[in-house]
Structure formats: C-alpha cells, structure tokens
Design a protein around this motif. Structure first.
Motif, short mmCIF file in Angstrom:
data_model
loop_
_atom_site.label_atom_id
_atom_site.label_comp_id
_atom_site.label_asym_id
_atom_site.label_seq_id
_atom_site.Cartn_x
_atom_site.Cartn_y
_atom_site.Cartn_z
N ILE A 249 -7.49 -5.59 3.50
CA ILE A 249 -8.37 -4.50 3.93
C ILE A 249 -7.82 -3.85 5.19
O ILE A 249 -7.88 -2.62 5.35
CB ILE A 249 -9.79 -5.06 4.17
CG1 ILE A 249 -10.39 -5.53 2.84
CG2 ILE A 249 -10.68 -4.00 4.81
CD1 ILE A 249 -11.72 -6.23 2.98
N LYS A 250 -7.27 -4.66 6.09
CA LYS A 250 -6.68 -4.13 7.32
C LYS A 250 -5.53 -3.17 7.01
O LYS A 250 -5.29 -2.21 7.73
CB LYS A 250 -6.19 -5.29 8.19
CG LYS A 250 -5.63 -4.87 9.53
CD LYS A 250 -5.19 -6.10 10.33
CE LYS A 250 -4.56 -5.69 11.66
NZ LYS A 250 -4.09 -6.88 12.43
N THR B 7 -7.79 -11.60 2.06
CA THR B 7 -8.55 -10.36 1.84
C THR B 7 -8.68 -9.54 3.12
O THR B 7 -8.65 -8.31 3.08
CB THR B 7 -9.94 -10.69 1.28
OG1 THR B 7 -10.60 -11.63 2.15
CG2 THR B 7 -9.84 -11.30 -0.11
N THR B 8 -8.82 -10.21 4.26
CA THR B 8 -8.93 -9.50 5.53
C THR B 8 -7.67 -8.69 5.83
O THR B 8 -7.75 -7.52 6.25
CB THR B 8 -9.19 -10.49 6.68
OG1 THR B 8 -10.43 -11.17 6.46
CG2 THR B 8 -9.26 -9.76 8.02
N TYR C 282 0.83 -1.20 0.00
CA TYR C 282 0.00 0.00 0.00
C TYR C 282 0.87 1.25 0.00
O TYR C 282 0.55 2.25 -0.65
CB TYR C 282 -0.91 -0.01 1.22
CG TYR C 282 -1.95 1.09 1.25
CD1 TYR C 282 -3.21 0.89 0.70
CD2 TYR C 282 -1.66 2.33 1.82
CE1 TYR C 282 -4.16 1.90 0.72
CE2 TYR C 282 -2.61 3.34 1.84
CZ TYR C 282 -3.85 3.13 1.28
OH TYR C 282 -4.78 4.13 1.30
N LEU D 152 -7.20 -4.83 -5.81
CA LEU D 152 -7.10 -3.93 -4.67
C LEU D 152 -6.93 -2.49 -5.15
O LEU D 152 -6.18 -2.23 -6.10
CB LEU D 152 -5.91 -4.33 -3.79
CG LEU D 152 -5.95 -5.75 -3.24
CD1 LEU D 152 -4.66 -6.05 -2.48
CD2 LEU D 152 -7.17 -5.95 -2.34
N SER E 128 -12.64 3.20 -3.48
CA SER E 128 -13.05 2.17 -4.42
C SER E 128 -13.95 2.76 -5.49
O SER E 128 -14.86 3.53 -5.19
CB SER E 128 -13.76 1.04 -3.68
OG SER E 128 -14.21 0.06 -4.58
N PHE F 7 -6.37 -1.23 1.94
CA PHE F 7 -6.90 -1.42 0.59
C PHE F 7 -8.42 -1.54 0.61
O PHE F 7 -9.02 -1.96 1.59
CB PHE F 7 -6.31 -2.68 -0.04
CG PHE F 7 -4.90 -2.54 -0.54
CD1 PHE F 7 -4.62 -1.82 -1.69
CD2 PHE F 7 -3.85 -3.13 0.15
CE1 PHE F 7 -3.32 -1.70 -2.16
CE2 PHE F 7 -2.54 -3.02 -0.31
CZ PHE F 7 -2.28 -2.30 -1.46
N THR F 8 -9.02 -1.19 -0.53
CA THR F 8 -10.41 -1.52 -0.81
C THR F 8 -10.40 -2.40 -2.05
O THR F 8 -9.37 -2.59 -2.69
CB THR F 8 -11.25 -0.24 -1.07
OG1 THR F 8 -10.66 0.49 -2.17
CG2 THR F 8 -11.28 0.64 0.16
N GLY G 122 -11.91 -6.14 -4.01
CA GLY G 122 -12.49 -7.46 -3.82
C GLY G 122 -11.89 -8.47 -4.77
O GLY G 122 -10.87 -8.23 -5.40
#
Length: 281
Positions: A179-180, A175-176, A150, A204, A209, A183-184, A186
């Motif tokens: 996001i942590k 994915t968890t 990121y 990502l 998003s 990132f946004t 899917g």
C-alpha cells in the motif's frame, strides 16, 4: 499459517535452497507440479484479464517455469524472473516459451515503466521477509520490490501474488509495504477452514480499486491429500483444460463459470450456449 519448522525460507537464502536437487522435484514430482499449476491457474483467474486477448505478463519467482507454462497454454506471453540459477536451468531444459531473467526481486524489478499488463507470483514474496545478511532489511526490500513492480505495470493492471505468510504480523508487513508503494487491493483467502488447502493471494490493483474477488470455500477434490509420486520420466505439463476443445460447449461453459467466480456479469446458460453460429454475409 505455515508451520515454522517446515518453512524453507528459514533454512537459508533462496538461491542456495533451490539447488539442482530441489529443482528436480519441480520436474518429476507430479504432486508438486499439479499444485503449482493449480495455483498459477487461480492467480491468472484473479487477474481478471480481458477474454480472448493475449497479454504480456510478469512471473516473479518463476522457478522451473510451471506457472509460465500455464500462461502459455492460456495464450499469453510472459517474462519470468528468479534468483535461483538451478531453477532457471530447469526451465531452460523444459523449453519454456517465456523469457527468463536471473535477478533478486528484493533489489527491484529491472524493466521499463508500463511494460506489463499484469503480474503473478507463486510462493515467492514471503522470502523477502527474512534477512540473510546484516545489510538486508525486510521492510526496505519489500518496499523496493513493490514500488518497482508498481512502476512496470500499466495503469489499471493487477498483480496477484500467492504467498505463505508465517503469521499475521508478516502478512501485515507485506500488505503495508504494498500500500505504501501505491497499490490498492487486499488479501483473498481460498479454503480458509482447511489446514491443507488454505491459500493466500495478495490481489493488488495498480490504480483505483474496483472489487476484491471472493475466496473459494469449497474443496472440489481431495488431490492435495494424495502422497507424492516420483518418476524418471518427465511429466506432461499441460493443464486439465487440455481435453477441452476450444470454442466447444464445454469450453464455453467452463469459461463462463470462471468469469462468475471472478465476480463478472455473465449471461445465463441456455440450450444455445456454445452453439455454432452460421456465418454472416
């Protein structure tokens, strides 16, 4: 998901699994080369980069440089990072155009913040879900990877990571942690009803998003069902688009179709599409 008995990450650490023998397969097995190149093309398509504008991209788990070759053919510049010395040696033997770095993505991406316009990765991220040492904790290694990724991307950039999750729990773990890290986005699944052609792409967004691209659901050919072929000669690595003349009508139509698959608004095709315009004075 991928069958457990066939999963390479269960046979040992990647730097040992991808030895010289395995590296040769990525240089001489035409089927593996074709699959890797197609997945790289799909990942680049999902990045939705600006048209006709070269970008500086990061290739994580670059291996022998097959995906990097695709990026070069599309006019982009890239840096590849991989944990296997044998695979990087293969990339050097093939005279890839990108810069190569030996490193463990689970320990973070060692570049300055905002260095890259985008990132792709082919069949690499799932390796972080397996602990080869007592000191390795998959969740922490994933978070270290995603948080550093990121950081090295410019704001608004995308990362498209093709992966082979072992099960839904492993996909959720990945994915968890993404996001942590901030990132946004899917998961995009291509060919969800095909046992052979099904592919997972973690898309990502480094910032707000926008929209998640749709997965492909129609198999245009049966090339994945063909048997592997080996040769002592090096296989040309240029992609299928090498036969299209840049700026020709066929090239323009193919490009517009790719933009439509990305969800972008594209003008309808007409008899004037791809037609040479007279110079303006």
């Amino acid at each position: 998901m991928v069958s457990r008995r066939r999963r390479p990450e269960l046979r040992g650490p990647p730097e040992l699994f991808y030895d010289k023998s395995e590296a040769r397969k990525y240089m001489r097995n035409s089927r593996m080369i074709d699959i890797q190149t197609k997945m790289a093309g799909r990942a680049l398509e999902l990045l939705c980069l600006p048209e006709d504008e070269p970008c500086y991209l990061l290739d994580i788990g670059c291996g022998s440089g097959l995906s990097g070759d695709y990026l070069t053919d599309e006019g982009h510049f890239w840096v590849g990072i991989d944990i296997s010395p044998a695979m990087l040696d293969a990339a050097l033997d093939r005279d890839t155009d990108g810069d190569l770095l030996l490193g463990d993505m689970g320990q973070g991406i060692p570049f300055r913040p905002g260095s890259f316009d985008g990132c792709i990765s082919i069949s690499a991220v799932q390796w972080l879900c397996n602990a080869n040492k007592k000191s390795e904790i998959p969740a922490k290694r994933l978070y270290c990877f995603f948080s550093s990724l990121y950081s090295v991307l410019v704001h608004g950039a995308r990362a498209v990571l093709q992966l082979y999750p072992e099960n839904s729990e492993q996909l959720e773990l990945i994915t968890t942690q993404a996001i942590k890290a901030g990132f946004t986005g899917g998961v995009v699944v291509d060919y969800p009803n095909s046992a052979q052609a099904k592919k997972f792409y973690l898309c990502l967004f480094c910032g707000p998003s926008t929209f998640l691209p749709k997965g492909l659901d129609e198999i245009k050919d049966e090339e994945d069902a063909k048997e592997s072929t080996y040769t002592n000669e090096r296989v040309p690595y240029k992609i299928v688009r090498r036969d299209l003349v840049r700026k020709s009508r066929e090239w323009v139509l193919e490009k517009k179709e790719r933009c439509r698959r990305q969800g972008q608004e594209v003008r309808p095709d007409t008899q004037y599409t791809g037609r040479n315009r007279k110079p303006r004075f």
